[in-house]
Design an enzyme around this catalytic site. Structure first.
Site, PDB file in Angstrom:
ATOM      1  N   ASP A  30      -1.121   6.815   4.193  1.00  0.00           N
ATOM      2  CA  ASP A  30      -0.959   5.598   4.994  1.00  0.00           C
ATOM      3  C   ASP A  30      -2.308   5.231   5.618  1.00  0.00           C
ATOM      4  O   ASP A  30      -3.052   6.097   6.090  1.00  0.00           O
ATOM      5  CB  ASP A  30       0.089   5.835   6.091  1.00  0.00           C
ATOM      6  N   HIS A  97       8.218  -3.843   0.357  1.00  0.00           N
ATOM      7  CA  HIS A  97       8.306  -3.115  -0.920  1.00  0.00           C
ATOM      8  C   HIS A  97       8.784  -1.741  -0.495  1.00  0.00           C
ATOM      9  O   HIS A  97       8.055  -1.041   0.219  1.00  0.00           O
ATOM     10  CB  HIS A  97       6.924  -3.083  -1.588  1.00  0.00           C
ATOM     11  N   HIS A  99       9.614   1.790   0.635  1.00  0.00           N
ATOM     12  CA  HIS A  99       8.779   2.992   0.668  1.00  0.00           C
ATOM     13  C   HIS A  99       9.352   3.965   1.684  1.00  0.00           C
ATOM     14  O   HIS A  99      10.031   3.554   2.628  1.00  0.00           O
ATOM     15  CB  HIS A  99       7.324   2.645   1.015  1.00  0.00           C
TER      16      HIS A  99
HETATM   17  P1  DGP Z   1       6.617  -0.156   7.267  1.00  0.00           P
HETATM   18  O1  DGP Z   1       6.393  -0.607   8.662  1.00  0.00           O
HETATM   19  O2  DGP Z   1       7.750   0.855   7.167  1.00  0.00           O
HETATM   20  O3  DGP Z   1       6.777  -1.322   6.323  1.00  0.00           O
HETATM   21  O4  DGP Z   1       5.318   0.651   6.856  1.00  0.00           O
HETATM   22  C1  DGP Z   1       4.233   0.086   6.211  1.00  0.00           C
HETATM   23  C2  DGP Z   1       3.111   1.078   6.297  1.00  0.00           C
HETATM   24  O5  DGP Z   1       2.135   0.717   5.340  1.00  0.00           O
HETATM   25  C3  DGP Z   1       2.401   1.134   7.639  1.00  0.00           C
HETATM   26  O6  DGP Z   1       2.505   2.465   8.165  1.00  0.00           O
HETATM   27  C4  DGP Z   1       0.947   0.804   7.353  1.00  0.00           C
HETATM   28  C5  DGP Z   1       0.862   0.989   5.851  1.00  0.00           C
HETATM   29  N1  DGP Z   1      -0.036   0.101   5.175  1.00  0.00           N
HETATM   30  C6  DGP Z   1      -0.105  -1.252   5.301  1.00  0.00           C
HETATM   31  N2  DGP Z   1      -1.021  -1.755   4.457  1.00  0.00           N
HETATM   32  C7  DGP Z   1      -1.538  -0.699   3.777  1.00  0.00           C
HETATM   33  C8  DGP Z   1      -2.521  -0.577   2.757  1.00  0.00           C
HETATM   34  O7  DGP Z   1      -3.118  -1.549   2.272  1.00  0.00           O
HETATM   35  N3  DGP Z   1      -2.789   0.680   2.314  1.00  0.00           N
HETATM   36  C9  DGP Z   1      -2.138   1.777   2.798  1.00  0.00           C
HETATM   37  N4  DGP Z   1      -2.477   2.962   2.290  1.00  0.00           N
HETATM   38  N5  DGP Z   1      -1.211   1.699   3.756  1.00  0.00           N
HETATM   39  C10 DGP Z   1      -0.903   0.471   4.237  1.00  0.00           C
END
Ligand code: DGP
Length: 113
Positions: A30, A97, A99
């Protein structure tokens, strides 16, 4: 899917730090970790959220849950971990999406919400 950042990560047009990948799923670190270990596990196919899971696509969820222990073993999460899925606005799902978050590396809060 256009405009989905996780689809772009899956197809490689956005960078990520990968932990696990196969033909069906991808696990990445993350970008904004909320625990010492914070991994996101996602299907490669675009499914918006847990609310869109049905008989036609539920196999990918069970598949992800067979691979989470593999990822945990790889990262040596021997003291346990939390699996979190945020679904929809009240849950503050920010990336539409589906996860699963794996949170680990410390004694986590006993509060869930
Ligand atoms: P949620 O709130 O459950 O939809 O979590 C989305 C998560 O995705 C949040 O913890 C931050 C992470 N995130 C957002 N954009 C990116 C990205 O471009 N790369 C990565 N590795 N994580 C991301």
């Amino acid at each position: 899917m256009a405009d989905c950042i996780f689809c772009k990560i899956v197809e490689g047009s956005l960078p990520s730090k990968k932990v696990y990948e196969d033909d069906k799923i991808l696990a990445i670190y993350d970008l904004e970790p909320q625990a010492p270990v914070h991994i996101l596990v996602m299907p490669k196919q675009h499914i918006c959220c847990a609310d869109a899971i049905d008989e036609s696509n539920c196999d990918i969820v069970s598949y992800i849950f067979t691979k989470i222990p593999v990822i945990a073993k790889k990262l040596e999460l021997t003291n346990g971990y939390r699996i979190v899925n945020n679904c929809g606005d009240d849950a503050r799902q920010s990336v539409k999406h589906i996860h699963f978050h794996i949170l680990a590396g410390k004694l986590l809060s006993e509060k869930m919400a």
